[in-house]
Design an enzyme around this catalytic site. Structure first.
Site, PDB file in Angstrom:
ATOM      1  CB  SER A 152      -0.955   0.006   1.195  1.00  0.00           C
ATOM      2  OG  SER A 152      -0.233  -0.180   2.388  1.00  0.00           O
ATOM      3  CG  ASP A 403      -3.021   4.760   8.428  1.00  0.00           C
ATOM      4  OD1 ASP A 403      -1.846   4.468   8.732  1.00  0.00           O
ATOM      5  OD2 ASP A 403      -3.495   4.572   7.296  1.00  0.00           O
ATOM      6  CG  HIS A 406      -1.368   3.598   4.853  1.00  0.00           C
ATOM      7  ND1 HIS A 406      -2.053   2.827   5.749  1.00  0.00           N
ATOM      8  CD2 HIS A 406      -0.948   2.771   3.877  1.00  0.00           C
ATOM      9  CE1 HIS A 406      -2.063   1.573   5.330  1.00  0.00           C
ATOM     10  NE2 HIS A 406      -1.399   1.498   4.201  1.00  0.00           N
TER      11      HIS A 406
END
Ligand code: NAG
Ligand code: NAG
Length: 427
Positions: A152, A403, A406
């Site tokens: 990702s 998060d 990311h």
């Protein structure tokens, strides 16, 4: 809106479910012959998060980055505030930003993180520290293509690049059919004769994900991933990355045989008798395999292999599963020593060393061009660039609740395109 061949968020959810379960129960070991070799690489980026609170001793960052080298060293420098800075694209001008990256749409309260430029220490001839020059980039890559292989975070870099370039030319996007078994996604810029491709590695198809996350992942550490490695020679640039996923529960194979296992707090679950192998060792072996394979590969004459190093996470006061957060609104103060959590520091060291070994192979064998894109140090100083609580809308909890792994798009990873441009221009 476009869809990934493997929808990212459901994918994350399964991942988290699997990882959570593994902390409490002996997973049913129902191996999927899925991960051939190195694709893990591709997936690798979530990492440390799966290894519960970071209890490893921190590593001093200074020892990690003694990156000697003539000319411009982009890896050392400083984030400098530039209140006049404007992102190259926004949530309104680029449709390729995935939900979990879309901090603007999800209302991240401070967009101050967009007002910093990376200024290398010196010797870069103004290469960085100014705006990405899309026209120059397009001139350099005319008639060429670039393949990103990874998880990702690699996908985020791809979207950062595509969004940035899309302000000059709108790309044609081509996603693979959902069940084709091919993970290649493409963006074509016809007026500039340039193609960006992305291969999301670890899964053959959506039906396998559930199985993969129900148990540990099978990782063949000595087998390159045949689904994308042969395609390397069709591209002018191949950007390889991975790391975090190695921290997940896994059973490792060498020569087709179980060589070790990692990650079940009860001692590798039903693999109780297998040798325990630390994720950093597995990650090193996987990098040795993929970089060595590319370095020695026939037919890679036109290809430049680029290793993009670990992008650190910034969880504070816990991990991803127990309320860890990243609330900083500014980069780390240049005076502050910033320490990298383990095993991320180990992952980084392994990448640097295995890259050097692969370069040596390339030199002896056939001169495949190898470049390292070392983003680790610059990203270590950007705790403010993650979604934190703003990687999803209110009431949506499909990915990380908080998060710090990311990065927001637009955001500090947009500078990776400057590094890419520098590497491409320096060929
Ligand atoms: C983009 O983000 C802003 C807030 O930063 C929001 O008001 C707007 O609705 C968003 N636009 C889209 C298309 O999501
Ligand atoms: C592990 O080894 C012991 C002793 O050799 C054996 O009794 C046991 O069945 C083994 N367990 C597994 C899961 O293979």
């Amino acid at each position: 809106m476009k869809a990934l061949p493997v929808p990212v968020i459901p994918f994350l959810r399964r991942l988290l479910t699997g990882a959570r379960r593994s902390r409490h129960a002996v997973p049913n070991i129902n191996y999927v012959p899925a991960l051939v070799g190195f694709l893990v690489l591709a997936v690798a980026t979530f990492s440390v998060v799966f290894l519960s609170p970071f209890q490893w001793p921190p590593v001093s960052s200074s020892s990690l980055f003694s990156n000697a080298g003539a000319g411009c060293d982009m890896t050392r420098g400083e984030w400098v505030r530039d209140p006049s800075a404007r992102p190259y694209y926004t949530n309104a001008t680029c449709a390729f930003i995935e939900g979990y990256q879309n901090c603007m749409t999800h209302g991240k309260p401070s967009l101050e993180f967009l007002q910093w430029r990376w200024r290398p220490d010196g010797g870069c001839g103004g290469e960085l520290g100014r705006r990405f020059d899309a026209a120059r980039f397009f001139r350099l890559v005319r008639g060429k293509s670039i393949l990103f292989v990874g998880d990702s975070l690699a996908s985020s870099h791809v979207r950062s690049l595509v969004c940035t370039l899309s302000q000059t030319e709108s790309p044609e996007e081509r996603s693979p059919p959902q069940r084709s078994g091919e993970g290649f996604e493409h963006w074509r810029f016809p007026a500039h004769a340039f193609t960006v491709a992305f291969f999301w590695t670890p899964f053959q198809g959506p039906e396998r994900q559930g199985e993969v996350f129900a148990g540990p992942t099978d990782i063949h550490l000595d087998e390159p991933d045949q689904r994308w490695v042969p395609a390397a020679m069709d591209h002018d640039y191949v950007v390889v990355s991975a790391s975090h996923w190695f921290a997940r529960p896994a059973v490792y194979y060498l020569g087709g045989r179980v060589a070790g296992c990692h990650g079940h707090h009860d001692g590798c679950g039903a693999m109780a008798n297998a040798t325990k192998l630390k994720p950093e060792h597995a990650q090193r072996a996987a990098f040795r395999t993929v970089l060595g394979k590319l370095a020695g590969m026939e037919g890679l004459k036109r290809t430049t292999v680029i290793l993009r190093t670990v992008a650190p996470t910034h969880y504070e006061n816990g991990g991803w599963f127990d309320g860890g957060e990243c609330t900083a609104t500014q980069p780390a103060d240049p005076e502050d020593p910033v320490e990298m959590a383990e095993p991320e520091g180990e992952f980084y060291r392994a990448q640097v060393e295995e890259f050097a070994a692969a370069e040596e192979i390339a030199r002896r064998k056939n001169d495949v061009r190898m470049r390292m894109m070392d983003v680790t140090k610059m990203m270590l100083r950007r705790p403010d660039g993650h979604p934190d609580r703003y990687g999803h809308g209110a009431g949506e909890h499909e990915g990380f609740e908080i998060d710090c792994l990311h990065w927001c798009l637009p955001g500090p990873i947009d500078v990776w395109n400057d590094m890419l441009l520098h590497i491409i221009a320096g060929r």
